[in-house]
Design an enzyme around this catalytic site. Structure first.
Site, PDB file in Angstrom:
ATOM      1  CB  THR A  73       2.018  -0.403   4.825  1.00 31.15           C
ATOM      2  OG1 THR A  73       2.008  -1.377   3.777  1.00 31.15           O
ATOM      3  CG2 THR A  73       3.341  -0.468   5.548  1.00 31.15           C
ATOM      4  N   GLY A 108      -9.957  -3.105   3.916  1.00 32.47           N
ATOM      5  CA  GLY A 108      -8.881  -3.094   4.910  1.00 32.47           C
ATOM      6  C   GLY A 108      -8.835  -1.792   5.696  1.00 32.47           C
ATOM      7  CG  ASP A 109      -5.001  -0.714   7.114  1.00 36.16           C
ATOM      8  OD1 ASP A 109      -5.038  -1.559   6.202  1.00 36.16           O
ATOM      9  OD2 ASP A 109      -3.985  -0.030   7.352  1.00 36.16           O
ATOM     10  CB  THR A 152      -0.819   0.008   1.309  1.00 34.25           C
ATOM     11  OG1 THR A 152      -1.729  -1.067   1.252  1.00 34.25           O
ATOM     12  CG2 THR A 152      -1.555   1.311   1.518  1.00 34.25           C
TER      13      THR A 152
HETATM   14  C1  SD4 Z   1      -4.895  -3.776   3.574  1.00 36.03           C
HETATM   15  N1  SD4 Z   1      -3.187  -2.458   4.608  1.00 36.03           N
HETATM   16  O1  SD4 Z   1      -5.747  -3.783   2.706  1.00 36.03           O
HETATM   17  C2  SD4 Z   1      -3.654  -2.962   3.337  1.00 36.03           C
HETATM   18  C3  SD4 Z   1      -2.671  -3.820   2.628  1.00 36.03           C
HETATM   19  C4  SD4 Z   1      -1.321  -3.252   2.583  1.00 36.03           C
HETATM   20  O2  SD4 Z   1       0.702  -3.001   1.759  1.00 36.03           O
HETATM   21  O3  SD4 Z   1      -0.907  -2.451   3.371  1.00 36.03           O
HETATM   22  N2  SD4 Z   1      -0.520  -3.561   1.687  1.00 36.03           N
HETATM   23  O4  SD4 Z   1      -4.990  -4.437   4.611  1.00 36.03           O
END
Ligand code: SD4
Length: 319
Positions: free
Chosen positions: A231, A210-211, A180
């Site tokens: 991330t 996600g977050d 991310t």
């Molecule tokens: C998620 N935090 O969808 C994101 C994924 C991510 O680097 O950070 N990828 O959970």
């Protein structure tokens, strides 16, 4: 008298031109800086720095910066080229936050190359903070965004290969699962903004969010204190409202790195099985100090400022 005023204003103008600093916002002067997650942050930072170095706004800088990653088909974790969910659909999450605590977010959005710009429009044009799924898509299309196929041949091939075993096991620091882009900037006026955008975990369930688009989890900005982004495995970040936690810890006096470390430790206390996942936080305070911390080795971040010429740093890790 008038002549003296003219002279002093003229001089202020010339000085600000010479030193590349803005003198508005009650005379606050700052050295701009942008920081962002992972190696692809280097290219994204360049676009953000173009704006920051000309005294542009942090908000414009972070939007322009992360758009570079969103449009890059070789980045398989953000925007166009992002790996799909287990049904083969690319669904995107993004959010943006400015110095006045204005924020906008989109989640579970399909077919739009630049979810971050839709998130900004949600912030600026609607009474809401968050739009999801079809509602977010309708809003984007009504506002002139184009519907596009975001599933590249490479991503489709990877998905078909995954389908053979169809096992959902996020791999630590495996680039398809943890890339991310979160970006935070401080501009010449001393204002902070942040942006976060992702295609989420590869092979997630259809509809999973996600977050990254959740204000407080994937991103948080408090112009009095600082900003943070996250991330890694979003489920762990949401449970601890990670980025908000980092900002609150900075408010209590912790440095950016110590605040990120404490937030990582909170996750490790609460999340059984943390040994198998990665979470990383990145933070910047109002003074332009920055730092990061992660569970596992392997998280890095890119910094561009008047002092650091767009370099990559390793985040310290707990394990
Ligand atoms: C998620 N935090 O969808 C994101 C994924 C991510 O680097 O950070 N990828 O959970």
């Amino acid at each position: 008298m008038q002549r003296r005023n003219f002279l002093s204003f003229g001089l202020a103008g010339i000085t600000s031109q010479l030193f590349g600093k803005s003198l508005d916002n009650q005379g606050v002067k700052n050295n701009p800086i942008v920081i962002s997650t992972w190696e692809h942050g280097l290219d994204a930072n360049k676009a953000a720095w173009e704006i920051l170095s000309k005294n542009g706004k942090a908000l414009d800088a972070v939007e322009a910066g992360v758009k570079v990653s969103e449009a890059d088909p070789n980045i398989t974790t953000v925007g166009y080229g992002g790996f799909p969910d287990r049904d083969g659909r690319v669904t995107l999450d993004a959010c943006i936050m400015d110095e006045n605590s204005n924020c906008g977010s989109v989640a579970f959005l399909e077919h739009i190359m630049h979810p971050i710009s839709v998130a900004r429009l949600v912030m600026e044009k609607t009474p809401h903070v968050m739009l999801v799924g079809e509602g977010a898509l309708d809003f984007a299309l009504k506002n002139g965004f184009k519907k596009e196929n975001l599933l590249t041949p490479v991503a489709e091939k990877a998905w078909k290969e995954w389908l053979r075993e169809a096992k959902y096991e996020p791999v630590i620091n495996f680039e398809n699962n943890h890339d991310t882009i979160g970006m935070i900037a401080l501009d010449a006026n001393g204002n902070l903004s942040g942006a976060c955008t992702t295609s989420g975990m590869s092979w997630k369930m259809h509809g999973r969010v996600g977050d990254s688009p959740i204000i407080g989890a994937g991103l948080y900005v408090d112009n009095e204190v600082g900003a943070a982004c996250a991330t890694g495995v979003g489920e762990a970040v949401i449970r601890t409202v990670g980025s908000h936690l980092v900002v609150e810890l900075m408010r209590q006096g912790k440095s950016p790195e110590k605040a990120c470390k404490a937030a990582v430790e909170r996750i490790m206390q609460r999340f059984k099985g943390f040994e198998k996942i990665q979470v990383g936080f990145l933070a910047l305070n109002k003074k332009g100090e920055y730092g990061a911390y992660c569970i596992q080795k392997g998280f890095n971040y890119a910094v561009y400022s008047g002092k650091v010429n767009n370099q990559l740093f390793d985040g310290k890790s707990a394990i």
